[in-house]
Design an enzyme around this catalytic site. Structure first.
Site, PDB file in Angstrom:
ATOM      1  CG  ASP A 110      32.601  48.034  10.803  1.00  0.00           C
ATOM      2  OD1 ASP A 110      32.922  49.084  10.216  1.00  0.00           O
ATOM      3  OD2 ASP A 110      32.372  47.943  12.031  1.00  0.00           O
ATOM      4  CG  ASN A 140      40.738  54.532  17.238  1.00  0.00           C
ATOM      5  OD1 ASN A 140      41.895  54.123  17.123  1.00  0.00           O
ATOM      6  ND2 ASN A 140      39.908  54.640  16.209  1.00  0.00           N
ATOM      7  CG  ASP A 177      46.659  54.767  12.707  1.00  0.00           C
ATOM      8  OD1 ASP A 177      45.431  54.738  12.507  1.00  0.00           O
ATOM      9  OD2 ASP A 177      47.332  55.824  12.697  1.00  0.00           O
ATOM     10  CD  GLU A 204      35.365  51.568  12.109  1.00  0.00           C
ATOM     11  OE1 GLU A 204      34.329  51.646  12.788  1.00  0.00           O
ATOM     12  OE2 GLU A 204      35.973  52.579  11.691  1.00  0.00           O
TER      13      GLU A 204
END
Length: 575
Positions: free
Chosen positions: A447, A455, A464, A490
């Site tokens: 992770d 973000n 992305d 993620e």
């Protein structure tokens, strides 16, 4: 009542044509003899099989109670429903196994002959032919007159004449019988006419028994050959391993007409039941792993591992039961046949045929059939290992082909395999038939640390780019044919087949270093990223499926996050 063979002979003539089993014949023999001669009757059968476990007794209620008082029961009597037919009123017939054998029965095995016991009971052996052993050619008497079963007839001696077979009137011949002793002993409580009737009836019953017995054995042999053929066909089918093992257990249970058929893996702890078949006409308590304790089976495991037996027939009503017999009794199981199963010469487990309604004893040809089926099941499990390996290789080849089907299994953003593809592989690794015999595998869950901040600070387009870059880094560090999966958001997953925990931890550390070693180049510049990793190894003793391994890897990942992120945490199999 004046007893005569003519009262019972018409039934004997039709028995072979109308009865569907030897057991039906034996029950009716007890009923007819009891009604015709006004006696209590026991019928002893199974001596010819050479096994004490094969001996069983059919009897009228009062005779059974008398036998129990003297010998005891190895199994509780099973009651056959009483019925009326023609002029006879038939008593209920019980079937049971005695705990010990009377001495006179052993004598009958060696030399069948009519005899009156000290308690007045008349013992009448029924052999395969109605001729005297003395009249047979040398060496052929035992074959021609093999003992089929023995009748024990008990009646009150009051008001019944004595048949003195050696003290007849001048010119009166003795009845020609293979059973009658050449002695001066009188038969108390029986007339000569009754003895002659018994002799005629037993001679005809012996012929009827032989005809029914061999007809039934021929049909059983045909069914068993068909069973082996169907199972051989299964091994060449395209069914998956779980379906094949399940079908083998079902075919065996149906073919041998037991109440429940199971395949038990005894090679690991805890005991694992791989497949169960229940007779459709039985209402049985469901079996589950919680009801099966490894310790209960330890004596069986030790015996089979050391080659102490090629099979075991175990009853629950033994005088000194072991833990497995206690388990059988608790489950309502009267008897079980166990046949060991070996995979590549290593003990794996057993095929078990469970009987709930009667204490079942299997014939030699039935045992041979079960052993053949166990061998076929071992082949199926060995093939399952190969099937697993071939499936994984096939998946690797498919992933290399850019087909529409494979596009549907890839994550559109990262081009890693997607969650649907991960679920397919987890399901394949969870195949019950190979769960404990496939090579150990490990799962890595990854992770990205603080990805939400990326973000929030730079927008989802930059996020992305980070995901795409990390996906490429992860995949580039894995051996050929090992895919990385985008689990969601993620989070990424890697499944390492044939890999133990320590090796998987090394791989996770290598992946962690490659993630943090170089910032990700994006449209807005370099973005530094780290990731946390959780690792878990398959635990065949406690995990029920590959999903359990994934969940433990998730717990390890949570621990890595809790301890500061950018690190690898591994959970031992027992955690």
């Amino acid at each position: 009542m004046k007893s005569s063979w003519k009262q019972i002979y018409p039934w004997i003539k039709t028995a072979v044509l109308n009865l569907d089993s030897v057991e039906s014949l034996l029950c009716q023999v007890v009923e007819k003899m009891a009604a015709t001669f006004d006696v209590e009757c026991l019928l002893w059968i199974g001596m010819e099989q050479g096994s004490a476990d094969a001996l069983r007794v059919y009897g009228t209620p009062q005779a059974v109670q008398k036998c129990a008082a003297n010998l005891g029961f190895a199994s509780c009597p099973i009651c056959h429903t009483a019925h009326n037919e023609g002029e006879f009123t038939h008593p209920t017939v019980h079937l049971f196994r005695p705990r010990s054998l009377p001495a006179w029965l052993l004598d009958q095995q060696n030399s069948p002959h009519l005899k009156q016991l000290d308690n007045g009971d008349l013992v009448v052996p029924v052999t395969s032919r109605g001729t005297s052993p003395a009249a047979e050619p040398k060496g052929m008497a035992s074959v021609a007159n093999s003992l089929q079963f023995v009748l024990q007839l008990s009646r009150s001696l009051v008001k019944v004449p004595i048949a003195n077979l050696a003290a007849q009137s001048p010119g009166q011949a003795l009845p020609h019988s293979p059973f009658l002793p050449f002695s001066n002993s009188p038969i108390h409580g029986w007339t000569l006419e009754e003895i002659e009737s018994v002799e005629v009836i037993c001679s005809q019953i012996g012929l009827a028994y032989s005809a029914l017995y061999w007809r039934q054995r021929l049909e059983q042999s045909r069914q068993q050959a068909a069973l082996i053929g169907r199972i051989s066909h299964l091994l060449n089918s395209t069914l998956n391993p779980d379906e094949i093992v399940g079908r083998i257990v079902a075919e065996l249970g149906y073919g041998l007409q037991c109440d429940r058929s199971i395949l038990v893996n005894l090679s690991q702890q805890p005991v694992n039941i791989l497949a169960v078949w229940d007779h459709p006409e039985r209402q049985l308590v469901p079996l589950n792993d919680r009801q099966v304790n490894q310790g209960d089976w330890q004596n069986v495991v030790d015996l089979f591992k050391h080659g102490g037996a090629s099979y075991l027939q175990i009853g629950s009503s033994e005088p000194d039961p072991d833990p497995l017999q206690n388990w059988l009794a608790a489950m309502g199981i009267l008897s079980v046949l166990l046949v060991p199963l070996f995979i590549q010469e290593e003990f794996f487990g057993t095929v078990a045929l469970l009987s709930y309604q009667r204490d079942r004893v299997y014939l030699l040809d039935e045992l041979q059939t079960v052993r053949q089926v166990a061998d076929q099941a071992a082949i199926a499990l060995t093939n399952a290992q190969h099937y697993q390996s071939l499936w994984l290789k096939k998946e690797v080849l498919l992933r290399q082909n850019s087909t529409l089907k494979q596009e549907a299994l890839r994550d559109e953003l990262t081009q890693l395999m997607n969650r649907r593809s991960l679920e397919r592989e987890l399901e394949q690794l969870s195949t019950k038939a190979v769960w404990t015999i496939q090579p150990i595998f490990s799962v890595i869950v990854c992770d990205i640390d603080y990805f939400k901040l990326v973000n929030d600070a730079h927008g989802h387009l930059i996020g992305d780019e980070v995901l795409q870059n990390l996906a490429q880094r992860l995949q580039s560090q894995l051996r050929w044919g090992t895919p990385a999966y985008r689990y969601g958001g993620e989070e990424f997953v890697v499944i390492l087949t044939e890999t133990a925990l320590s090796q998987a931890t090394d791989v996770a550390n290598r992946l962690r270093h490659v993630v943090r070693s170089t910032p990700v180049q994006t449209k807005i510049g370099l973005v530094e990223v780290t990731a946390s990793f959780g690792v878990a190894q398959q635990d065949v003793m406690n995990d029920q499926s590959a999903w359990d391994v994934l969940q433990r890897a998730d717990r390890a990942l949570y621990e890595a996050k809790r301890q500061g992120r950018d690190q690898v945490q591994a959970l031992n199999p027992s955690a």
